[in-house]
Design an enzyme around this catalytic site. Structure first.
Site, PDB file in Angstrom:
ATOM      1  N   ARG A 187      44.249  19.547  59.718  1.00 41.23           N
ATOM      2  CA  ARG A 187      44.629  19.652  60.960  1.00 41.23           C
ATOM      3  C   ARG A 187      43.686  20.776  61.748  1.00 41.23           C
ATOM      4  NH1 ARG A 187      50.177  23.448  60.612  1.00 41.23           N
ATOM      5  NH2 ARG A 187      49.262  25.232  59.618  1.00 41.23           N
TER       6      ARG A 187
ATOM      7  N   GLU B 291      41.593  45.780  51.040  1.00 42.89           N
ATOM      8  CA  GLU B 291      40.195  45.410  51.405  1.00 42.89           C
ATOM      9  C   GLU B 291      39.971  45.629  52.908  1.00 42.89           C
ATOM     10  OE1 GLU B 291      39.351  41.289  50.328  1.00 42.89           O
ATOM     11  OE2 GLU B 291      39.683  41.632  48.184  1.00 42.89           O
TER      12      GLU B 291
ATOM     13  N   ALA C  67      49.889  43.428  56.275  1.00 43.36           N
ATOM     14  CA  ALA C  67      49.496  42.677  54.946  1.00 43.36           C
ATOM     15  C   ALA C  67      50.430  42.617  53.751  1.00 43.36           C
ATOM     16  CB  ALA C  67      48.010  43.308  54.431  1.00 43.36           C
TER      17      ALA C  67
ATOM     18  N   VAL D 149      52.409  36.585  51.545  1.00 45.48           N
ATOM     19  CA  VAL D 149      52.136  35.291  52.302  1.00 45.48           C
ATOM     20  C   VAL D 149      53.298  34.415  51.965  1.00 45.48           C
ATOM     21  CG1 VAL D 149      49.371  35.201  52.548  1.00 45.48           C
ATOM     22  CG2 VAL D 149      50.634  34.150  50.525  1.00 45.48           C
TER      23      VAL D 149
ATOM     24  N   HIS E 184      19.616  43.683  29.040  1.00 45.48           N
ATOM     25  CA  HIS E 184      19.575  45.163  29.403  1.00 45.48           C
ATOM     26  C   HIS E 184      18.262  45.508  30.356  1.00 45.48           C
ATOM     27  CE1 HIS E 184      19.610  49.630  28.526  1.00 45.48           C
ATOM     28  NE2 HIS E 184      18.158  49.551  28.657  1.00 45.48           N
TER      29      HIS E 184
END
Length: 472
Positions: free
Chosen positions: A37, A189, A272, A275, A450
Site C-alpha cells: 500500500r 538510538e 518508543a 510496536v 590482525h
C-alpha cells in the site's frame, strides 16, 4: 470495477519479510503477486533501520570531530543543517525502495500497489484505486504487513510535538530539549542521535535498566556512555502525567519505584514503547488466528491454522527484527513449496542476532551464562575488554567488551554479548559458528586478520577455553 486473477502465491506487504518471500516464490517457479500500500521496503527500509542508520552516521561524524583532538586533529564547532541531514536520509531510503522494485521485477514477481484484505480462504481483494478493486485467487497467501508504533493512553498523538520514530526521522528543526520514553533499541538510538545534533535529552525507561533486554553489564556500559555525553537517563520510571496544554513546552512527569516524582519540560517527546502488529483491516478476525496483541499465530514455518494462510515477520510476533522477518520468509516459502520442511530447533529465536546502534554499539546472541546455568549447562565464559584490542586502542574506541559463553560438555557456543564500537559487524561470527555447529575449539583454530576488531571475539573464545593470548 473488479478483475479476477489467479496466481500461486499472494504476498501482502513488501517489507523485509514480504519482498524476500515474493522473490523466493518466483525463484521456485511460482506465479507470485505482492501487494504493497506504500513504498516497497516496508518500515525498515523507509522509516526504520535504514534511515535511522543514516542519521546515526551523521551523529558519528559530529562526535568524531569532537573527539579528534587526542589524535592531533582539531575542528571548529560543527554546523548542522537538519534539512540536509533529513534529505540525505530520505534519498538513501528512496534509492533502496527503488532497488526493491527492481529486484521484484527482475525475479519475476509482480508488484501491485493497493490495500489488500483477505476475504476468504485463498482469496484476496485489493483496492488499487478509489472504486477499483482486484481479486487475487491463490493457494498460498502470505501476510507480511509488519508492525506500527505502540501508543500510550492519555497522550494526544495529534500534537506535532509528540513523535514516533517516523516523525523523529523528518524533523523540521532540532528540538532544544527532547524526552524519549522507552530505552529499547529505538529509544536509545534516537537519544544518541539527538544528543549529537545538540538536543538536551532525557531518556526514560519503565524497566530497571537502560536497554532492559540486554545483560546488566552491557546496559551499564551503555548507560554510562550516554550519561557521559549529558543524556539524563532514568530507569524504573513510570509516566504519571503528560501536560500538553502549554503551546511552548510539554511537561512530562514520572515516578520512580522508590516513589520519587520528577518533571521535565521539553520541546518534543518521542514515544518508543514498542510496536504492535499491523493486522487491522486485513479481514483476519473471522479466522480466529490472532493473539490478544493482534499478532498472528503460526508454526515455525509461518503456517497458520487456516488452509493456505501464512504470516512472517513482525506481524507474526517478536522479536521484531528485519533479519528475522527475512529468515522466516525464506523458510515459509521453501516449506510451502516442498523444498524444505525440516523443523527448526526449539531455540532458533534465541539465535537471531540482536543489535542496537548506539554509541557504543550493542550486539548479542544466544542466552546468557546465568540462563545457561539455570538450564543445567556447565558453562565457561571468556570476557575481553576492547582496550585489549590494538585496533580499538589505536582508534581511541576502548569502551566495552566481548563476552562469549560456551558449554564445557559439548564445546559448543551458548551465547555472546558484545558492546563497543563496531560490534554489530562482529556478532555474525558467532551466528555462523552456531549454525555450522562449530565448537569453540574449532572456532579458535580460525586465523583472524590482525589488526582488526574481530580479534576481540577470537580472544574471548580463547579465554573461555582457558588459553588467552592477548589478555589476562
Amino acid at each position: 470495477m473488479s478483475d479476477v486473477r489467479e496466481c500461486d502465491v499472494v504476498v501482502i506487504g513488501a517489507g523485509p519479510g514480504g519482498y524476500p518471500a515474493a522473490i523466493r516464490a518466483a525463484q521456485l517457479g511460482l506465479k507470485t503477486v505482492i501487494v504493497e500500500r506504500d513504498a516497497p521496503g516496508g518500515i525498515c527500509l523507509n522509516w526504520g533501520c535504514i534511515p535511522t542508520k543514516s542519521l546515526l552516521h551523521t551523529a558519528e561524524l559530529i562526535r568524531g570531530g569532537m573527539q579528534s583532538a587526542p589524535h592531533g586533529v582539531r575542528y571548529g564547532e560543527p554546523e548542522v543543517s537538519i534539512a540536509d541531514v533529513v534529505a540525505h536520509s530520505r534519498a538513501v531510503s528512496a534509492q533502496l525502495a527503488s532497488g526493491v522494485t527492481g529486484l521484484l521485477a527482475g525475479h519475476g514477481a509482480e508488484l501491485v500497489n493497493g490495500v489488500a484484505r483477505v476475504v476468504d480462504k485463498g482469496e484476496v481483494e485489493v483496492e488499487t484505486s478509489p472504486g477499483r478493486t482486484m481479486r487475487l485467487l491463490a493457494d498460498h497467501i502470505i501476510v507480511a504487513t509488519g508492525a506500527k508504533p505502540r501508543q500510550l493512553d492519555g497522550i494526544d498523538m495529534g500534537d506535532s510535538r509528540v513523535w514516533t520514530y517516523r516523525e523523529a526521522l523528518i524533523p523540521d528543526r532540532i528540538p532544544d530539549s527532547l524526552v524519549v520514553v522507552g530505552s529499547g533499541a529505538i529509544g536509545s538510538e534516537f537519544a544518541s542521535i539527538y544528543q549529537a545534533l545538540g538536543s538536551r535529552v532525557t531518556l526514560l525507561e519503565a524497566a530497571s535498566a537502560v536497554l532492559p533486554a540486554e545483560e546488566a553489564a552491557v546496559s551499564e556500559v551503555v548507560d554510562a556512555a550516554l550519561s557521559s555525553r549529558g543524556i539524563v537517563t532514568a530507569a524504573d520510571a513510570t509516566i504519571v502525567g503528560v501536560d500538553q496544554s502549554d503551546s511552548e513546552s510539554i511537561m512530562v512527569e514520572w515516578e520512580t519505584s522508590a516513589g520519587d516524582r520528577q518533571r521535565s519540560g521539553c520541546d518534543a517527546m518521542l514515544l518508543a514503547v514498542g510496536v504492535q502488529a499491523n493486522t487491522s483491516g486485513l479481514g483476519l478476525e473471522r479466522f480466529d488466528i490472532l493473539r490478544g496483541d493482534g499478532s498472528i499465530i503460526t508454526d515455525d514455518a509461518g503456517k497458520t491454522g487456516v488452509w493456505g494462510l501464512y504470516a512472517v515477520g513482525d506481524v507474526a510476533g517478536g522479536p521484531c527484527l528485519a533479519h528475522k522477518a527475512t529468515a522466516e520468509a525464506i523458510r515459509c516459502v521453501d516449506a510451502l513449496a516442498g523444498v524444505r520442511r525440516v523443523p527448526e530447533p526449539g531455540d532458533w529465536k534465541e539465535w537471531i542476532p540482536r543489535c542496537t546502534y548506539t554509541d557504543p554499539e550493542v550486539a548479542s546472541i544466544g542466552i546468557s551464562a546465568a540462563e545457561a546455568r539455570r538450564r543445567g549447562y556447565d558453562v565457561a565464559t571468556g570476557k575481553v575488554s576492547m582496550a585489549d584490542n590494538g585496533r580499538c586502542l589505536g582508534a581511541g574506541e576502548t569502551t566495552g567488551f566481548a563476552e562469549v559463553t560456551i558449554d564445557r560438555d559439548s564445546g559448543r557456543f551458548v551465547g555472546a554479548n558484545l558492546v563497543g564500537a563496531g560490534v554489530t559487524e562482529l556478532i555474525g561470527m558467532i551466528s555462523v559458528a552456531h549454525t555450522a555447529q562449530m565448537t569453540a575449539a574449532e572456532f579458535a583454530r580460525s586465523i583472524i586478520p590482525h589488526p582488526t576488531r574481530s580479534e576481540v571475539v577470537h580472544e574471548a573464545v580463547l579465554k573461555a577455553l582457558g588459553r588467552p593470548v592477548n589478555s589476562l
